[in-house]
Design an enzyme around this catalytic site. Structure first.
Site, PDB file in Angstrom:
ATOM      1  N   SER A   1      52.000  47.746  92.482  1.00 39.52           N
ATOM      2  CA  SER A   1      52.131  46.656  91.513  1.00 39.52           C
ATOM      3  C   SER A   1      51.370  46.997  90.229  1.00 39.52           C
ATOM      4  CB  SER A   1      51.662  45.348  92.156  1.00 39.52           C
ATOM      5  OG  SER A   1      52.008  44.254  91.350  1.00 39.52           O
TER       6      SER A   1
ATOM      7  N   HIS B   1      57.917  45.105  91.301  1.00 39.02           N
ATOM      8  CA  HIS B   1      58.574  43.873  91.781  1.00 39.02           C
ATOM      9  C   HIS B   1      59.939  43.779  91.103  1.00 39.02           C
ATOM     10  CE1 HIS B   1      54.685  42.484  93.387  1.00 39.02           C
ATOM     11  NE2 HIS B   1      54.157  42.803  92.233  1.00 39.02           N
TER      12      HIS B   1
ATOM     13  N   GLU C   1      59.987  45.864  95.523  1.00 39.07           N
ATOM     14  CA  GLU C   1      58.868  45.614  96.440  1.00 39.07           C
ATOM     15  C   GLU C   1      59.012  46.446  97.720  1.00 39.07           C
ATOM     16  OE1 GLU C   1      58.665  41.343  96.883  1.00 39.07           O
ATOM     17  OE2 GLU C   1      57.883  41.097  94.838  1.00 39.07           O
TER      18      GLU C   1
END
Lengths: 269, 269
Positions: free
Chosen positions: B125, B167, B194
């Site tokens: 992330s 994401h 993800e």
């Protein structure tokens, strides 16, 4: 030696000392100059600089890089023109016109290669902004650093240590340069006033030429900032920023992080 | 060999194949792992990953980099921990916390040096976003590229060819990745879903591991774009974008600009 000349825009064409210095460093009368007018929306930008340079004692007329769309950029004549030049001048306008046109082309790669071989690279206004790896694309004015005050994208990447801003004090851009440096304190912010040049030699020494100042914003001693947390357009806090305002004759050593103000300027003797 | 693992967030901790692959590449049981939890606002992020890694057959417990402010970053123990690590894992959260904390420090320089010596660098992330030289800092969702849809700043710069977004399909981020690539078509956009990793070897070959996809946005054949002219938040036009959607087992060769989909996936035999 590598030489980058980042010029803050609004060059005084009646007393073009900055352009004379560019020509001198590019070989004087023997210089082979190439003009990139593509940041400008005006049709005569290329010929305007061609005429200016012809008044500065260059034996051979400057060339103007000819391309209007991405499909034209990498024609062999253009790549050859970049290779042959001893001085390349990038005119002002909108720096995103330069990145959207040249970004990722062979010509961009060739610009970097020819710069590393010693060709002098000069850019004014948008042409200065585009020289760094992280480029200030556009933004708003004001002395207060605020979240998202400026927009960044990738530039040509002739240096990855610096970030240039131009028309610096004329357009009140300290806030956006501080914002940029707070977001990643490893960037050295270089704000260049109009009719002023920051001349970078060997990616290490910056000297100043012109009627305005070069403002260096050094974030290495930032002890804390809330730039990661500040809401959109909110003012951000920064502690420990170091700022130098340098005029003609002054230098800045990037590795030593030291500004040098010559004695004749610092003492009134 | 250099190895960068950019992970799209939301790792499945019940079936942590991506983390197993990280441990394997970092030396397996002999791995010396270092966790950088600073992007996270949660206090237990470091110990959470420490426990996860201890279940993955590493002989020695992972270390957690200890620093909360910029003045703590460059303590000798931290620099030594980076030097000694065979695998470094950067947790998620807010990538600007990483750049504002580590940007311009000796530790950032040491991260790059240890990566070049062969230490595996992984980030999930925010930890993935920060890996590139031009970093996607934050932005809005949506499939349409719009002016200023995302904000960029400088990242750690372990690669300067790529720009990571994470994401990716879960948060509908194609628009902002296209915007980034249109603004400078020399950037290769890498959108990572993800529980999926884009594994970059030798700054050249990307392979995919995980349950989602890696979306490659290649701007080299863009024939035209109005990204330089579009007004704020207006949709931008881009012609000639090349997009690859790659799942586990697929590769992408950055130099050849070629996606490789293995036969067992491309043929239903």
């Amino acid at each position: 030696m590598t030489t980058l000349m980042a010029i803050g825009g609004a060059i005084n064409h009646q007393a073009p000392r900055i352009l004379q210095e560019f020509v001198r460093r590019a070989g004087g009368a023997q210089a082979r100059l190439l003009i990139l007018p593509q940041a400008s929306a005006l049709e005569d930008t290329g010929s305007f600089y061609l005429n200016l340079f012809s008044d500065l004692g260059v034996d051979r007329p400057a060339a103007i890089l000819a391309c209007s769309g991405r499909m034209d950029v990498d024609q062999p004549a253009n790549l050859e023109a970049v290779k042959q030049a001893t001085g390349i001048f990038i005119a002002g306008g909108n720096q995103m016109r330069l990145t959207t046109l040249f970004g990722g082309t062979r010509l961009e790669t060739e610009l970097l290669a020819t710069y590393r071989r010693g060709t002098v690279l000069a850019g004014t206004s948008a042409g200065a902004a585009v020289l760094s790896k992280v480029m200030l694309a556009f933004g708003r004015s004001g002395p207060t650093p605020r979240q998202s005050l400026a927009q960044f994208t990738a530039g040509f990447g002739l240096t990855d240590k610096l970030l240039f801003d131009q028309h610096f004090r004329q357009r009140d851009r300290l806030g956006r340069l501080i914002y940029a440096v707070a977001a990643h304190p490893g960037l050295l912010g270089v704000g260049i006033d109009e009719n002023t040049a920051a001349i970078l030699e060997d990616d290490r020494l910056i000297s100043v030429l012109g009627t305005g100042a070069v403002t260096i914003v050094d974030g290495h001693e930032i002890s804390a900032t809330d730039a990661a947390e500040a809401a959109d357009h909110a003012p951000i806090a920064v502690a420990g920023l170091k700022v130098h305002v340098l005029t003609e004759g002054c230098c800045y050593d990037i590795l030593q992080r030291q500004a040098i103000i010559p004695k004749k300027l610092s003492l009134s003797d």
